[in-house]
Design a protein around this motif. Structure first.
Motif, mmCIF file in Angstrom:
data_model
loop_
_atom_site.group_PDB
_atom_site.id
_atom_site.type_symbol
_atom_site.label_atom_id
_atom_site.label_comp_id
_atom_site.label_asym_id
_atom_site.label_seq_id
_atom_site.Cartn_x
_atom_site.Cartn_y
_atom_site.Cartn_z
ATOM 1 N N ALA A 177 6.353 -1.034 -8.157
ATOM 2 C CA ALA A 177 5.290 -1.191 -9.150
ATOM 3 C C ALA A 177 4.326 -2.301 -8.735
ATOM 4 O O ALA A 177 3.110 -2.183 -8.914
ATOM 5 C CB ALA A 177 5.910 -1.527 -10.511
ATOM 6 N N GLU A 178 4.869 -3.372 -8.150
ATOM 7 C CA GLU A 178 4.052 -4.542 -7.811
ATOM 8 C C GLU A 178 3.080 -4.261 -6.659
ATOM 9 O O GLU A 178 2.098 -4.975 -6.492
ATOM 10 C CB GLU A 178 4.949 -5.720 -7.409
ATOM 11 C CG GLU A 178 6.002 -6.092 -8.430
ATOM 12 C CD GLU A 178 7.281 -5.270 -8.307
ATOM 13 O OE1 GLU A 178 8.159 -5.439 -9.164
ATOM 14 O OE2 GLU A 178 7.404 -4.431 -7.371
ATOM 15 N N ALA A 179 3.372 -3.230 -5.866
ATOM 16 C CA ALA A 179 2.556 -2.946 -4.683
ATOM 17 C C ALA A 179 1.600 -1.772 -4.878
ATOM 18 O O ALA A 179 0.667 -1.608 -4.105
ATOM 19 C CB ALA A 179 3.473 -2.654 -3.486
ATOM 20 N N ALA A 180 1.851 -0.980 -5.908
ATOM 21 C CA ALA A 180 1.046 0.237 -6.093
ATOM 22 C C ALA A 180 -0.180 -0.048 -6.947
ATOM 23 O O ALA A 180 -0.078 -0.666 -7.996
ATOM 24 C CB ALA A 180 1.891 1.313 -6.756
ATOM 25 N N LEU A 204 10.058 4.620 -9.402
ATOM 26 C CA LEU A 204 9.317 3.366 -9.498
ATOM 27 C C LEU A 204 10.312 2.215 -9.471
ATOM 28 O O LEU A 204 11.247 2.188 -10.279
ATOM 29 C CB LEU A 204 8.521 3.345 -10.806
ATOM 30 C CG LEU A 204 7.564 2.169 -11.020
ATOM 31 C CD1 LEU A 204 6.376 2.254 -10.055
ATOM 32 C CD2 LEU A 204 7.053 2.150 -12.464
ATOM 33 N N ALA A 205 10.100 1.268 -8.556
ATOM 34 C CA ALA A 205 11.000 0.122 -8.427
ATOM 35 C C ALA A 205 10.380 -1.135 -9.023
ATOM 36 O O ALA A 205 9.159 -1.349 -8.920
ATOM 37 C CB ALA A 205 11.313 -0.134 -6.952
ATOM 38 N N LEU A 206 11.227 -1.954 -9.643
ATOM 39 C CA LEU A 206 10.792 -3.214 -10.243
ATOM 40 C C LEU A 206 11.580 -4.370 -9.641
ATOM 41 O O LEU A 206 12.812 -4.349 -9.636
ATOM 42 C CB LEU A 206 11.043 -3.203 -11.760
ATOM 43 C CG LEU A 206 10.481 -2.027 -12.567
ATOM 44 C CD1 LEU A 206 10.919 -2.135 -14.025
ATOM 45 C CD2 LEU A 206 8.964 -1.969 -12.478
ATOM 46 N N ASP A 213 0.794 -1.234 0.000
ATOM 47 C CA ASP A 213 0.000 0.000 0.000
ATOM 48 C C ASP A 213 0.832 1.293 0.000
ATOM 49 O O ASP A 213 0.593 2.200 0.807
ATOM 50 C CB ASP A 213 -0.971 0.000 1.196
ATOM 51 C CG ASP A 213 -2.179 0.915 0.961
ATOM 52 O OD1 ASP A 213 -2.299 1.464 -0.152
ATOM 53 O OD2 ASP A 213 -2.980 1.089 1.893
ATOM 54 N N PRO A 214 1.819 1.391 -0.916
ATOM 55 C CA PRO A 214 2.595 2.636 -0.969
ATOM 56 C C PRO A 214 1.746 3.837 -1.379
ATOM 57 O O PRO A 214 2.092 4.972 -1.065
ATOM 58 C CB PRO A 214 3.671 2.342 -2.026
ATOM 59 C CG PRO A 214 3.076 1.284 -2.891
ATOM 60 C CD PRO A 214 2.241 0.446 -1.961
ATOM 61 N N ASP A 215 0.609 3.583 -2.054
ATOM 62 C CA ASP A 215 -0.269 4.702 -2.424
ATOM 63 C C ASP A 215 -0.671 5.482 -1.168
ATOM 64 O O ASP A 215 -0.799 6.695 -1.189
ATOM 65 C CB ASP A 215 -1.528 4.176 -3.138
ATOM 66 C CG ASP A 215 -1.177 3.320 -4.345
ATOM 67 O OD1 ASP A 215 -0.590 3.847 -5.294
ATOM 68 O OD2 ASP A 215 -1.466 2.115 -4.317
#
Length: 221
Positions: free
Chosen positions: A90-93, A112-114, A70-72
């Protein structure tokens, strides 16, 4: 010519001596602080209070890498706390564009991290919304892992996508970055290098930072 940025990760530092540990790496460009929540990754590190403490020392700008669910919801607070850069996965947002815009609105660079298995392709169209792409060169969660050579083509694809869009976006690599691996990462297109154990386990952190910087510079395009 782009100058390489060296971002020591404080993951393996002596947290009881936080200010001294930041002084030890003060010749670096930015300090990389890994926030892990034991949900998105199987490790628990620290959160906003420790990041704020790092910011408040004023020794280095702070790059917060949020390996959290939930980084949003949570990322904007790190920008408000004074981080120079806030990276979310990216996977969490669920709303990466909104989150990136909110981070920028609050005065930080958005990144943005991948994870290693996440491709850049689905995110090419939103590149203008961010200032940096972080390509994890290990599975996130723990320090001291070996650099994944298989990530080099992804770094190149990311570099090509940024060039095609004529954008000024840095590419950060994090995981297993050392004297042995930094040249290949720079050659592939990385411009911002997170190194943890390579710097904190060195006899002289300043010297190690200078060596990593010069090795990267030789191989950057």
């Amino acid at each position: 010519m782009t100058t390489p940025l060296i971002s020591p990760s404080i993951l393996n530092c002596d947290i009881a001596r936080l200010e001294d540990e930041l002084r030890k790496i003060s010749s670096a460009d930015i300090a990389h602080v890994d926030v892990m929540d034991n949900h998105f990754v199987p490790n628990l590190t620290w959160g906003l209070p420790v990041v704020e403490a790092c910011v408040n020392t004023g020794i280095l700008p702070i790059d917060a890498h949020l390996m959290i669910e939930d980084p949003d919801r949570w990322a904007p607070a790190y920008a408000e706390a004074g981080c120079a850069s806030v990276t979310f996965h990216a996977e969490a947002a669920s709303a990466p564009i909104r989150t990136a815009r909110e981070i920028r609105r609050l005065g930080a660079r958005a990144a943005l991290a991948l994870k290693p298995s996440t491709d850049i392709a689905p995110y090419v169209d939103i590149l203008p919304e961010v200032d940096m792409i972080l390509i994890m060169t290990v599975e996130p969660g723990f320090g001291g892992q070996s650099f994944l050579e298989s990530m080099l083509p992804k770094i190149q694809r990311t570099r090509d996508a940024i060039a095609s869009a004529s954008l000024d976006i840095s590419i950060q690599v994090d995981g297993g970055v050392s004297r042995k691996t930094i040249e290949r990462a720079a050659d592939a297109g990385a411009t911002n290098f997170v190194a943890g154990s390579a710097i904190f386990r060195a006899d002289d952190a300043f010297e190690e930072i200078a060596t990593l910087r010069s090795l990267a510079q030789l191989h950057m395009h």
